[in-house]
Design a protein around this motif. Structure first.
Motif, short mmCIF file in Angstrom:
data_model
loop_
_atom_site.label_atom_id
_atom_site.label_comp_id
_atom_site.label_asym_id
_atom_site.label_seq_id
_atom_site.Cartn_x
_atom_site.Cartn_y
_atom_site.Cartn_z
N ARG A 1 0.91 -1.26 0.00
CA ARG A 1 0.06 0.08 -0.01
C ARG A 1 0.76 1.06 0.02
NH1 ARG A 1 -4.47 -0.16 4.36
NH2 ARG A 1 -4.92 1.92 3.61
N GLN A 2 0.33 2.46 -0.55
CA GLN A 2 1.14 3.62 -0.76
C GLN A 2 0.89 4.65 0.06
OE1 GLN A 2 1.42 4.43 -4.72
NE2 GLN A 2 2.96 3.09 -4.92
N TYR A 3 1.54 5.48 0.66
CA TYR A 3 1.21 6.51 1.55
C TYR A 3 2.08 7.71 1.36
CZ TYR A 3 1.69 9.33 5.86
OH TYR A 3 1.65 10.59 6.75
N HIS A 4 1.37 8.88 0.93
CA HIS A 4 2.32 10.22 0.47
C HIS A 4 2.62 11.11 1.88
CE1 HIS A 4 1.75 9.66 -3.63
NE2 HIS A 4 0.79 9.31 -3.55
N SER A 5 3.87 10.77 2.39
CA SER A 5 4.24 11.48 3.87
C SER A 5 4.65 12.70 3.46
CB SER A 5 5.63 10.61 4.25
OG SER A 5 6.69 10.47 3.19
N SER A 6 4.95 13.26 2.48
CA SER A 6 5.14 14.80 2.17
C SER A 6 5.27 14.79 0.79
CB SER A 6 6.38 15.20 2.79
OG SER A 6 7.58 14.57 2.11
N PRO A 7 4.84 16.26 0.24
CA PRO A 7 4.77 16.43 -1.20
C PRO A 7 5.96 15.62 -2.08
CG PRO A 7 4.35 18.56 -0.01
CD PRO A 7 4.67 17.52 0.82
N GLY A 8 5.61 14.91 -3.15
CA GLY A 8 6.64 14.24 -3.85
C GLY A 8 7.27 13.20 -3.20
N VAL A 9 6.69 12.65 -2.02
CA VAL A 9 7.45 11.65 -1.46
C VAL A 9 6.45 10.35 -1.21
CG1 VAL A 9 8.44 10.51 0.75
CG2 VAL A 9 9.04 12.61 -0.17
N THR A 10 6.43 9.31 -1.70
CA THR A 10 5.72 8.00 -1.82
C THR A 10 6.41 6.97 -0.72
OG1 THR A 10 4.89 8.60 -3.61
CG2 THR A 10 4.39 6.26 -3.01
N PHE B 1 10.69 3.70 -0.21
CA PHE B 1 10.44 5.03 -0.28
C PHE B 1 10.68 5.50 -1.89
CE2 PHE B 1 12.81 8.98 -0.72
CZ PHE B 1 12.17 10.09 0.37
N ALA B 2 9.92 6.46 -2.42
CA ALA B 2 10.33 7.11 -3.54
C ALA B 2 10.03 8.60 -3.58
CB ALA B 2 9.61 6.30 -4.70
N GLY B 3 11.06 9.26 -4.23
CA GLY B 3 10.77 10.79 -4.01
C GLY B 3 11.29 11.29 -5.42
N ASP B 4 10.60 12.52 -5.56
CA ASP B 4 10.83 13.44 -6.59
C ASP B 4 12.27 13.73 -6.85
OD1 ASP B 4 8.15 13.02 -7.48
OD2 ASP B 4 7.60 15.25 -6.91
#
Ligand SMILES: [Zn+2]
Ligand SMILES: [Zn+2]
Length: 134
Positions: A61-70, A83-86
């Motif tokens: 499952r996915q969650y956006h912990s801050s803008p541009g961060v999954t 973790f994946a981030g812009d």
């Protein structure tokens, strides 16, 4: 030529992954966000090209912990999985601790050490980077 492949899974085993090739880097992150996301003193990440990692078993499952961060986690047991981030386009960061053979991974550095907790004492001689690894 032998193709290196590493596998791992969450605590309950529902979410599994296969990572092909060598990781781009392995680093301990001391930032507050990663500490909260893992409920741990620091988090050890293994960076791969996103297309080198395949989820097997249940999708996390996915969650956006801050803008541009999954961030992703197992929907059954809650283990943090990625973790994946812009700021790191085309990369996915897995957790060293969820690999089947975490001892085979070789950390390169500590990052965000300006946020390191005072009771975390590490004497591994690795480079210590104040903030962003890049
Ligand atoms: Zn699980
Ligand atoms: Zn972090």
């Amino acid at each position: 030529m032998t193709r290196i492949e590493r596998t791992g899974h969450c605590l309950c085993g529902a979410v599994r992954f296969t990572a092909r090739g060598e990781p781009k880097w392995v680093a301990h992150c001391h930032c507050e966000s990663c500490r909260r996301a893992t409920s741990a003193g620091f988090a050890t990440y293994v960076g791969y090209r996103a297309d080198a990692v395949a989820w097997t078993g249940e999708a996390p499952r996915q969650y956006h912990s801050s803008p541009g961060v999954t961030r992703s986690f197992c929907g059954n047991c809650g283990s943090p999985m990625s973790f994946a981030g812009d700021r790191w386009p085309g990369e996915i960061h897995l957790f060293a601790a969820s690999f089947d053979a975490p001892g085979a991974l070789k950390p390169d550095a500590h990052v965000y050490v300006e946020e390191q907790l005072p009771w975390v004492r590490l004497d591994d001689g690795l480079p210590r980077i104040e903030k962003n690894p890049q």
